[in-house]
Design an enzyme around this catalytic site. Sequence first.
Site, PDB file in Angstrom:
ATOM      1  N   SER A 557       0.843  -1.185   0.000  1.00  0.00           N
ATOM      2  CA  SER A 557       0.000   0.000   0.000  1.00  0.00           C
ATOM      3  C   SER A 557       0.886   1.247   0.000  1.00  0.00           C
ATOM      4  O   SER A 557       1.697   1.423  -0.906  1.00  0.00           O
ATOM      5  CB  SER A 557      -0.940  -0.043   1.215  1.00  0.00           C
ATOM      6  N   HIS A 672      -8.410  -4.694  -0.851  1.00  0.00           N
ATOM      7  CA  HIS A 672      -7.098  -4.110  -0.602  1.00  0.00           C
ATOM      8  C   HIS A 672      -6.196  -5.047   0.185  1.00  0.00           C
ATOM      9  O   HIS A 672      -4.984  -4.942   0.133  1.00  0.00           O
ATOM     10  CB  HIS A 672      -7.253  -2.782   0.134  1.00  0.00           C
TER      11      HIS A 672
END
Length: 701
Positions: A557, A672
């Site tokens: 991320s 995610h």
Amino acid sequence: MMIKLTCAAAALLALSSAAAAEAADPYLWLENVEGEKALDWVRGQNKRSLEDLESDPRFEAMYSEALSVMTSDARLALGQVHAGQVYNFWQDDDHKRGLWRRASVESYRAGDPEWETVLDVDAFAAAEERNWILGSISCLSPAYVHCMVELSDGGKDAGYWREFNTAEKAFLEDGFSLGEAKSNVAWFDEDTLLIGTDTGEGSLTSSGYPRTVQLLERGDAVADAPVIFEGEEGDVAEFTTVEHEDNAAHVIINRAVTFFESEYFYAPGTEGFEKLPLPLNADYQGMLDGRAIFTLREDWTHEDETHGQGAVVAYGLADGSVETVFEASANQSVEDVEIGKSDIIIQYLDDVSGAAVRVARSKKGKWKAKSIALPENGVVSVVSAGGGTDDAMFSFESMTTPDSLYYVTAGNKVEKIAETPAFFDATGVVVEQRFATSADGTKVPYYIMGLDSVLKQGDAPTVQYGYGGFLVPILPVYYEDPSRPQHGALAGLMWVKRGGILVLSNIRGGSEYGPRWHQAALKENRQRGFDDFIAISEDLIATGVTSPEKLGAIGRSNGGLLMGAMLTQRPDLYAAIDIGVPLLDMKRYNKLLAGASWMGEYGNPDIPEEWAYISKYSPYQLLKAGEPYPKVLFYTSTKDDRVHPGHARKAAAKMSDLGYDFFYYENIEGGHGGTANQEQLAHRTALEWVYFARMLMGAGE
């Protein structure tokens, strides 16, 4: 005729703009998430990379090791207390999507919880023939019977909300429901919700989150629900919290102006909202006896009294008074504030080591903190506080110490009620905290974990983890978030016991030393965090722990952006870089999915002055031929609706055309987190560690 010409001119202009964009970025087609051409490219990359990595003789053993930890029945069943019950979400081999279950506080505290299934997600998904993944749950306190449950398709951030009754243990056929969106919900009473959702044009911010708050009465359509609060299109989102005290419902609306800056509005009901005089850098934590509790990320002067950055304060909603609840010192950072029935639990870091206090208010208005006698030199986490009681539960762990669960009574009596057996043999494994000196002279801490014999020998295969953003501290945990393979248990089992070294980097951008540590690497100062990571790498090499030929780096991320910066800025330092669900194209990040919400962290690339500093580190634009790039591993998820998979796709495709080899893995589901269940997560974790073994240790076993 003029109209026809104008439309034709507009069409030509649109075509020329698209052509110009394609010329400026020839890989733009990979941003078409579900496009057949893009997915064909993904399938080809997956096939090539998986055939290679899975053929390594270490892969199957590593997969089995990861799965043994992720599905172990010996994991702590951590839960939160609500109305005399402990609620827990559990996944194992038989329940891949998970069980939402509960047990009495008495049986849980005795170490032998008598679990009752509230919702079997696997069975429910099978019955509906949907790829349901359980998301957030919002229940009406204090009874915790009326709930809204979020279900997403494959783990996306966007989800469907449905009403669920915990007494009946069933979804209500005619209950409240919201369609797929990045919604938020709060219960006002049994028949009323305050919602933020996608109702069409004008209802979302530029970041794709709700811009309005609606009052939804039972039986009414969402489209007809009146708007009671409206933010700006440029906001990140509007979030609502309802606190129920003394049969009254207090409504707090957070107008998130940026990712970190908020305005707060209050009403003792659903109308007449007034803005509270808090600074923009303040975080609402909850309410106690009519006082709204906030943590401050900047100094705040109110009525001639200054409250310091990092403090916890209580704001009197009735009289506007402000009281200091807790003040953090320069080497401390408040990480969690939980509101009990009559006091407050605060968990904080002290030189990155965990501690906790219970804070109560005297009749004279003074707040007094009492330390909670938990183990030291590790990670302390609040597992449960509140839920109708002043009792609380904490976990403690370190990189070599398995999780233990502690029950703390209202009188601060501490008792251990459960512990996890070791997932790996830590005999001979040592963990040290060290400090490196960054480019500007700042001392930056890091943790190093390895076999004592390996550390003494030196020049060992080493993997350095980093994140450095969004106020997220990197802590020396044993096993907490299974999506991150750098935890002590997984890394110890899969890497350290094979002769590798693991390093955790506490670089600026996180909250290890409070808000100042985060703010030091914001926007134009982003390079400081990168410099911190580089300084740790150089310190590892200078002290003989490893060498550039045996040093790898890992991040996901925002940490994936960090890895992209390491790849383009200092490829000479690393022989392997694992780049997970990353941001890499910082020119377009604010136009992709939730990217606009992060401009408070990175800046706005559409403003020339801000692109001037972003462009100096944006990895995608800086990739070029003739550099000593290592063979990197990219991974992402097609279903990631937070960080667009186009970042990883485009960077990989550009590297390919520049003549570089790489590994690439894109899971078709998983959001995610990159995976949708424990088997997928174990598979990806094994890919990551076998990648490092291949690149840093050489041929397979």
